[in-house]
Design a protein around this motif. Structure first.
Motif, short mmCIF file in Angstrom:
data_model
loop_
_atom_site.label_atom_id
_atom_site.label_comp_id
_atom_site.label_asym_id
_atom_site.label_seq_id
_atom_site.Cartn_x
_atom_site.Cartn_y
_atom_site.Cartn_z
N LYS A 43 -23.95 91.03 69.52
CA LYS A 43 -22.96 89.95 69.51
C LYS A 43 -23.48 88.84 68.62
N PHE A 44 -22.63 88.43 67.68
CA PHE A 44 -23.10 87.52 66.64
C PHE A 44 -23.40 86.13 67.17
N TYR A 45 -22.50 85.58 67.99
CA TYR A 45 -22.62 84.18 68.37
C TYR A 45 -23.95 83.83 69.05
N PRO A 46 -24.35 84.50 70.14
CA PRO A 46 -25.61 84.10 70.78
C PRO A 46 -26.82 84.32 69.89
N ASN A 47 -26.78 85.33 69.03
CA ASN A 47 -27.92 85.58 68.15
C ASN A 47 -28.06 84.52 67.07
N PHE A 58 -16.45 95.24 61.98
CA PHE A 58 -16.00 95.17 63.36
C PHE A 58 -16.37 96.44 64.11
N VAL A 59 -16.57 96.29 65.40
CA VAL A 59 -16.74 97.44 66.29
C VAL A 59 -15.42 98.21 66.30
N MET A 80 -18.12 87.42 69.51
CA MET A 80 -18.09 88.08 68.21
C MET A 80 -18.95 89.35 68.14
N PRO A 81 -18.54 90.43 68.83
CA PRO A 81 -19.27 91.71 68.67
C PRO A 81 -19.11 92.25 67.26
N LEU A 82 -20.20 92.70 66.66
CA LEU A 82 -20.17 93.21 65.28
C LEU A 82 -21.09 94.42 65.16
N VAL A 83 -20.83 95.22 64.15
CA VAL A 83 -21.76 96.25 63.70
C VAL A 83 -22.42 95.73 62.43
#
Length: 456
Positions: free
Chosen positions: A152-156, A427-428, A449-452
């Motif tokens: 997940k983009f946001y917390p990272n 996107f996932v 924001m889940p991402l690959v």
């Protein structure tokens, strides 16, 4: 012209709530339009604009206020040559307890004095040193992103930017529990800015926010003495050594309060901008390719300070478009310090006023297809944002224009360049665009924001 010695007695007055003479409606008793505004702020403001025009009254965020929509009112409130509009009292309700003493909460002559504390830290010579520190932190963490399952983009990116802010602002390499505690204190504090019950009582969200503020204040104030003895190039070292007009050092408490506000402004606003950028680039792969090609064409391990201008034109247009669609400060708040008049409307002293970059940035009178993602609207020969000097105002304007705007652009470009040179953002499978967005206190997708991240 305003006098040099400002009378600050207005800070003790209560808000004027009698705006019955203005067009518009307050909405529901007590809550007004607060909840729909928090969920869909543009839709609420658009309805008001179409029904009542650019000036109207409403109850938003549990406060009665005058709403002034359009670039001319952003200009009026931010330039403010007669010193009528107080930022401190405009933001006092939601932010006063949490950012007391910070630059946002200081008005007029006092603001000018305190802004001087920060000027050295944002000059070009200092900024050049920050670029190197930024890349060192990115290199230590961003390579692991592609190895995470269910990324997940946001917390990272939030954790990365807090680490960068700690390095650049404080000269510290935070690790593990220390970073987590700082991050939690900031999260608790910002969550409390929209609390329904604003009392520092046990068990309440507001108490958690105030505990976060107290923890941050203790942490930052404890650093100041050490920074005064150091030869560091971090911002805290610059701030700690600044003096007033009499040559006296500012107190440790004053320096600590400024650091709390600036560290939040630096990492939370840029977290929002980069998260929304990731969403747009995953959707618009053509723009992802354009920006990546621009970065790789430099043929350098990292972008340098000198690259931040003409060498990254597409990146700059992308930055402007993301901030147009999701400005870091969606509403500019002020409160009148005395009776005044706006466009023929009498405005009593102590009246809250909102001017909205979020709405202005999407006005059909000024922008072509304003809800569409189109960074080329800022390209030479088109330059839609130049129709009015305040129709693009993500950093405010006038004396209170964000002092860190160039730092924000540098930080955004460094992280984005390093990320796109390593990964393709996708996107996932099955992910729906656009995600529902939380607009306050800063824009971000509700799902983080889940991402690959496809390694290049």
């Amino acid at each position: 012209m305003p006098s040099q010695s400002t009378d600050y007695s207005y800070v003790h007055a209560k808000d004027n709530r009698n705006l019955d003479h203005l067009p518009g409606k307050y909405g529901l008793p007590l809550i007004g339009y607060t909840f729909p505004f928090l969920v869909e702020p543009y839709a609420v403001l658009e309805k008001m604009y179409k029904q009542y025009g650019p000036i109207s009254k409403a109850s938003l965020t549990f406060n009665r206020m005058l709403v002034a929509l359009g670039p001319e009112y952003i200009k009026l409130l931010t330039l403010d040559p007669e010193q009528i509009f107080s930022p401190r009292m405009g933001y006092d309700g939601p932010l006063g307890d949490f950012f007391a003493g910070g630059l946002l909460m200081r008005d007029f002559g006092e603001h000018k004095i305190h802004r001087r504390i920060m000027q050295t830290a944002f000059k070009n010579d200092a900024m050049k040193g920050y670029v190197e520190d930024v890349h060192s932190v990115i290199d230590s963490s961003i390579n692991s992103w592609g190895q995470q399952a269910d990324f997940k983009f946001y917390p990272n990116v939030k954790e990365l930017l807090l680490d960068i802010a700690a390095k650049v602002f404080l000269g510290l390499d935070l690790e593990g529990p220390e970073t987590q505690q700082l991050n939690q204190d900031f999260l608790d504090m910002m969550a409390a800015t929209v609390a329904l019950i604003r009392k520092d009582w046990p068990g309440l969200l507001y108490r958690r926010g105030m505990d976060g503020r107290r923890g941050l204040e203790k942490f930052f104030i404890s650093l100041v003495g050490e920074k005064r003895q150091s030869d560091g190039r971090d911002m805290a070292s610059f701030f700690a050594k600044e003096t007033d007009e009499n040559g006296q050092l500012f107190s440790e408490k004053v320096v600590g309060e400024h650091l709390i506000f600036l560290l939040l402004a630096a990492h939370d606003t840029t977290t929002s901008a980069l998260t929304m950028t990731a969403s747009f680039l995953a959707r618009h792969q053509d723009w992802q390719d354009r920006v990546r090609a621009e970065v790789l064409a430099l043929n350098k391990p990292h972008i340098e300070f000198e690259d931040l201008g003409d060498n990254l034109k597409d990146t700059e247009m992308l930055f402007k478009e993301v901030l147009r669609l999701h400005p870091p400060v969606p509403q500019l708040m002020r409160r009148t310090v005395r009776d005044t008049e706006i466009d023929g409307h009498s405005v009593p002293a102590h009246t809250l006023i909102q001017a909205s970059p979020l709405y202005t940035h999407r006005m059909e009178e000024w922008w072509t297809n304003p809800h569409n993602f189109d960074p080329d609207r800022f390209a030479p020969g088109r330059e839609e944002h130049k129709k009015h000097p305040f129709m693009w105002a993500p950093f405010g304007g006038g004396a209170h224009k964000c002092i860190g705007l160039h730092f924000a652009g540098m930080l955004y470009k460094c992280v984005l360049a390093d990320m796109l040179s390593r990964y393709r953002l996708k996107f996932v499978d099955g992910y729906q665009y656009p995600a529902k967005v939380q607009h306050f206190p800063f824009a971000k997708p509700l799902d983080d924001m889940p991402l690959v991240l496809e390694k290049l």
